[in-house]
Design a protein around this motif. Sequence first.
Motif, PDB file in Angstrom:
ATOM      1  N   LYS A 138       0.828  -1.202   0.000  1.00 38.17           N
ATOM      2  CA  LYS A 138       0.000   0.000   0.000  1.00 38.17           C
ATOM      3  C   LYS A 138       0.864   1.254   0.000  1.00 38.17           C
ATOM      4  O   LYS A 138       0.593   2.210  -0.736  1.00 38.17           O
ATOM      5  CB  LYS A 138      -0.926   0.013   1.218  1.00 38.17           C
ATOM      6  CG  LYS A 138      -1.732   1.317   1.356  1.00 38.17           C
ATOM      7  CD  LYS A 138      -2.686   1.263   2.519  1.00 38.17           C
ATOM      8  CE  LYS A 138      -3.340   2.622   2.779  1.00 38.17           C
ATOM      9  NZ  LYS A 138      -4.017   3.164   1.589  1.00 38.17           N
ATOM     10  N   ALA A 139       1.910   1.252   0.814  1.00 41.00           N
ATOM     11  CA  ALA A 139       2.780   2.426   0.887  1.00 41.00           C
ATOM     12  C   ALA A 139       3.431   2.713  -0.460  1.00 41.00           C
ATOM     13  O   ALA A 139       3.525   3.876  -0.896  1.00 41.00           O
ATOM     14  CB  ALA A 139       3.846   2.218   1.957  1.00 41.00           C
ATOM     15  N   ARG A 140       3.853   1.643  -1.149  1.00 44.94           N
ATOM     16  CA  ARG A 140       4.492   1.821  -2.453  1.00 44.94           C
ATOM     17  C   ARG A 140       3.503   2.345  -3.487  1.00 44.94           C
ATOM     18  O   ARG A 140       3.776   3.294  -4.228  1.00 44.94           O
ATOM     19  CB  ARG A 140       5.104   0.494  -2.905  1.00 44.94           C
ATOM     20  CG  ARG A 140       6.053   0.619  -4.095  1.00 44.94           C
ATOM     21  CD  ARG A 140       5.355   0.475  -5.425  1.00 44.94           C
ATOM     22  NE  ARG A 140       4.715  -0.827  -5.553  1.00 44.94           N
ATOM     23  CZ  ARG A 140       3.830  -1.102  -6.526  1.00 44.94           C
ATOM     24  NH1 ARG A 140       3.482  -0.175  -7.406  1.00 44.94           N
ATOM     25  NH2 ARG A 140       3.251  -2.291  -6.581  1.00 44.94           N
ATOM     26  N   ILE A 141       2.305   1.729  -3.526  1.00 44.24           N
ATOM     27  CA  ILE A 141       1.310   2.154  -4.509  1.00 44.24           C
ATOM     28  C   ILE A 141       0.820   3.568  -4.215  1.00 44.24           C
ATOM     29  O   ILE A 141       0.629   4.375  -5.129  1.00 44.24           O
ATOM     30  CB  ILE A 141       0.132   1.148  -4.546  1.00 44.24           C
ATOM     31  CG1 ILE A 141       0.602  -0.190  -5.126  1.00 44.24           C
ATOM     32  CG2 ILE A 141      -1.021   1.709  -5.366  1.00 44.24           C
ATOM     33  CD1 ILE A 141      -0.470  -1.245  -5.199  1.00 44.24           C
ATOM     34  N   ASP A 142       0.630   3.883  -2.928  1.00 43.50           N
ATOM     35  CA  ASP A 142       0.197   5.241  -2.567  1.00 43.50           C
ATOM     36  C   ASP A 142       1.219   6.278  -3.019  1.00 43.50           C
ATOM     37  O   ASP A 142       0.861   7.341  -3.542  1.00 43.50           O
ATOM     38  CB  ASP A 142      -0.013   5.348  -1.055  1.00 43.50           C
ATOM     39  CG  ASP A 142      -1.300   4.687  -0.586  1.00 43.50           C
ATOM     40  OD1 ASP A 142      -2.108   4.282  -1.453  1.00 43.50           O
ATOM     41  OD2 ASP A 142      -1.494   4.569   0.645  1.00 43.50           O
ATOM     42  N   ALA A 143       2.492   5.982  -2.818  1.00 43.71           N
ATOM     43  CA  ALA A 143       3.539   6.924  -3.228  1.00 43.71           C
ATOM     44  C   ALA A 143       3.583   7.080  -4.742  1.00 43.71           C
ATOM     45  O   ALA A 143       3.721   8.192  -5.263  1.00 43.71           O
ATOM     46  CB  ALA A 143       4.895   6.447  -2.695  1.00 43.71           C
ATOM     47  N   ASP A 144       3.447   5.964  -5.462  1.00 42.39           N
ATOM     48  CA  ASP A 144       3.459   6.027  -6.927  1.00 42.39           C
ATOM     49  C   ASP A 144       2.221   6.750  -7.458  1.00 42.39           C
ATOM     50  O   ASP A 144       2.309   7.523  -8.419  1.00 42.39           O
ATOM     51  CB  ASP A 144       3.526   4.612  -7.513  1.00 42.39           C
ATOM     52  CG  ASP A 144       4.907   3.996  -7.395  1.00 42.39           C
ATOM     53  OD1 ASP A 144       5.855   4.712  -6.993  1.00 42.39           O
ATOM     54  OD2 ASP A 144       5.050   2.793  -7.696  1.00 42.39           O
ATOM     55  N   ARG A 145       1.069   6.503  -6.832  1.00 41.95           N
ATOM     56  CA  ARG A 145      -0.156   7.189  -7.264  1.00 41.95           C
ATOM     57  C   ARG A 145      -0.021   8.690  -7.041  1.00 41.95           C
ATOM     58  O   ARG A 145      -0.428   9.492  -7.898  1.00 41.95           O
ATOM     59  CB  ARG A 145      -1.368   6.650  -6.505  1.00 41.95           C
ATOM     60  CG  ARG A 145      -2.691   7.280  -6.968  1.00 41.95           C
ATOM     61  CD  ARG A 145      -3.859   6.878  -6.101  1.00 41.95           C
ATOM     62  NE  ARG A 145      -4.042   5.444  -6.072  1.00 41.95           N
ATOM     63  CZ  ARG A 145      -3.686   4.665  -5.076  1.00 41.95           C
ATOM     64  NH1 ARG A 145      -3.123   5.190  -3.985  1.00 41.95           N
ATOM     65  NH2 ARG A 145      -3.895   3.374  -5.118  1.00 41.95           N
ATOM     66  N   LYS A 146       0.509   9.077  -5.903  1.00 38.71           N
ATOM     67  CA  LYS A 146       0.706  10.493  -5.607  1.00 38.71           C
ATOM     68  C   LYS A 146       1.618  11.138  -6.651  1.00 38.71           C
ATOM     69  O   LYS A 146       1.328  12.232  -7.163  1.00 38.71           O
ATOM     70  CB  LYS A 146       1.292  10.674  -4.210  1.00 38.71           C
ATOM     71  CG  LYS A 146       1.484  12.115  -3.769  1.00 38.71           C
ATOM     72  CD  LYS A 146       1.968  12.172  -2.321  1.00 38.71           C
ATOM     73  CE  LYS A 146       2.077  13.608  -1.817  1.00 38.71           C
ATOM     74  NZ  LYS A 146       3.143  14.360  -2.494  1.00 38.71           N
ATOM     75  N   ALA A 147       2.699  10.449  -7.006  1.00 38.78           N
ATOM     76  CA  ALA A 147       3.624  10.981  -8.010  1.00 38.78           C
ATOM     77  C   ALA A 147       2.949  11.090  -9.372  1.00 38.78           C
ATOM     78  O   ALA A 147       3.117  12.095 -10.085  1.00 38.78           O
ATOM     79  CB  ALA A 147       4.860  10.087  -8.097  1.00 38.78           C
ATOM     80  N   LEU A 148       2.175  10.070  -9.757  1.00 38.49           N
ATOM     81  CA  LEU A 148       1.475  10.095 -11.039  1.00 38.49           C
ATOM     82  C   LEU A 148       0.452  11.222 -11.080  1.00 38.49           C
ATOM     83  O   LEU A 148       0.371  11.979 -12.067  1.00 38.49           O
ATOM     84  CB  LEU A 148       0.790   8.751 -11.287  1.00 38.49           C
ATOM     85  CG  LEU A 148      -0.091   8.665 -12.538  1.00 38.49           C
ATOM     86  CD1 LEU A 148       0.709   8.964 -13.799  1.00 38.49           C
ATOM     87  CD2 LEU A 148      -0.759   7.279 -12.621  1.00 38.49           C
ATOM     88  N   ASN A 149      -0.332  11.355 -10.025  1.00 35.52           N
ATOM     89  CA  ASN A 149      -1.356  12.404 -10.005  1.00 35.52           C
ATOM     90  C   ASN A 149      -0.741  13.797 -10.024  1.00 35.52           C
ATOM     91  O   ASN A 149      -1.301  14.721 -10.631  1.00 35.52           O
ATOM     92  CB  ASN A 149      -2.264  12.228  -8.787  1.00 35.52           C
ATOM     93  CG  ASN A 149      -3.251  11.079  -8.957  1.00 35.52           C
ATOM     94  OD1 ASN A 149      -3.514  10.641 -10.084  1.00 35.52           O
ATOM     95  ND2 ASN A 149      -3.800  10.591  -7.862  1.00 35.52           N
ATOM     96  N   GLU A 150       0.390  13.970  -9.393  1.00 33.01           N
ATOM     97  CA  GLU A 150       1.064  15.269  -9.433  1.00 33.01           C
ATOM     98  C   GLU A 150       1.535  15.586 -10.853  1.00 33.01           C
ATOM     99  O   GLU A 150       1.460  16.740 -11.303  1.00 33.01           O
ATOM    100  CB  GLU A 150       2.239  15.289  -8.458  1.00 33.01           C
ATOM    101  CG  GLU A 150       1.810  15.362  -6.996  1.00 33.01           C
ATOM    102  CD  GLU A 150       2.979  15.272  -6.028  1.00 33.01           C
ATOM    103  OE1 GLU A 150       4.106  14.955  -6.479  1.00 33.01           O
ATOM    104  OE2 GLU A 150       2.770  15.511  -4.821  1.00 33.01           O
TER     105      GLU A 150
END
Length: 256
Positions: A138-150
Motif C-alpha cells: 500500500k505504501a508503495r502504490i500510494d507513493a506512486d499514485r501520488k507521483a502520477l497524479n502530481e
Amino acid sequence: MAARQKLRILCFGDSLTAGYSYLGSSYHPYHVKMDQMLAMAFPDYEITTDERGKPGDVVKTGFLTRMQECFPPKKHKDDKPPFDWAIVLGGTNDLAFSIPPQEIFKKLTEVWDVPLRRGCKVLALTVPDATMTEGRLKARIDADRKALNELIMGYKKPNLHVYDLHDDLSSTKTSPADRVEYRDDHIHFTPAGYDFIGNKVGMALVSLLVKQRVADLPPAKRRRMFKNDDKLFEEETGSPESLDGGYVVVRRTDLD
C-alpha cells in the motif's frame, strides 16, 4: 425549429470507466449520472456518450491503440473529430503492476495527444485511491499514485483540462459511511459510488462548457449574464449531490 447543438463525449479508460462492480456481475458506468447532469444544465444540447472502458487494461500497453481506434484517420481534410470531449481515466492497473509513474504519465500524454490532434478537447482525471490494508504494498502504490497524479495535475497543453477526481474521493471529502456505500472492493465502486463520480465529473464538465459559452459571447452580453452573481439562489440550499431539484448553478467565480 433550430437544430439542437450536438455534444459528443468519449469516456475512455479501464474498469473504473466501465462501471465494474460485484466481481463483474454488474456494470454501472459513471457517465450515466454525468449525462443527467449535462442534460439538466444544457437542455438545448443533444448529448451522446460513448463509453470505452476495458476492465484490466493498462495505460502502458493497451490505451494508445484503443484510443487510435476511436479517432481513425481523416478521410477528408475538413472532417470533424468523432467526439467533442474525451474524458480519460487510467493508471490504476499500471500501478498494481509496479509500472513507474513516469512511464505511465508519458504514455498518458501520448493517449491524450490522439484526440487533441483531431481538435477534440480532453478532460484528464487523476487516479482514485485504493482502500487496501496497510503494508509495504500500500505504501508503495500510494507513493506512486501520488507521483502520477502530481504529474497529471501539473501538465499543461491547449484544450487539455484536468479534474482531480482523487481529491474528491479522498477520506477528507467523504465520510466513513459514504466510503462504505461507495466502495465495492479495494479498487472498484458500487453503483452509488459511480453515480458519485459521475456527479463530480459532470459538474466539472458543466463548468468547462459554461466557461466556453461565456468566452464565445460578445463582451457586453457577457457582463449582463453575471448580474447578481453573488446572490444565493433558493435552489442552492439543498444537497449539492442531489439532482432531484433539477437545478445546476454555475457562478462567474466557478469559471475563473
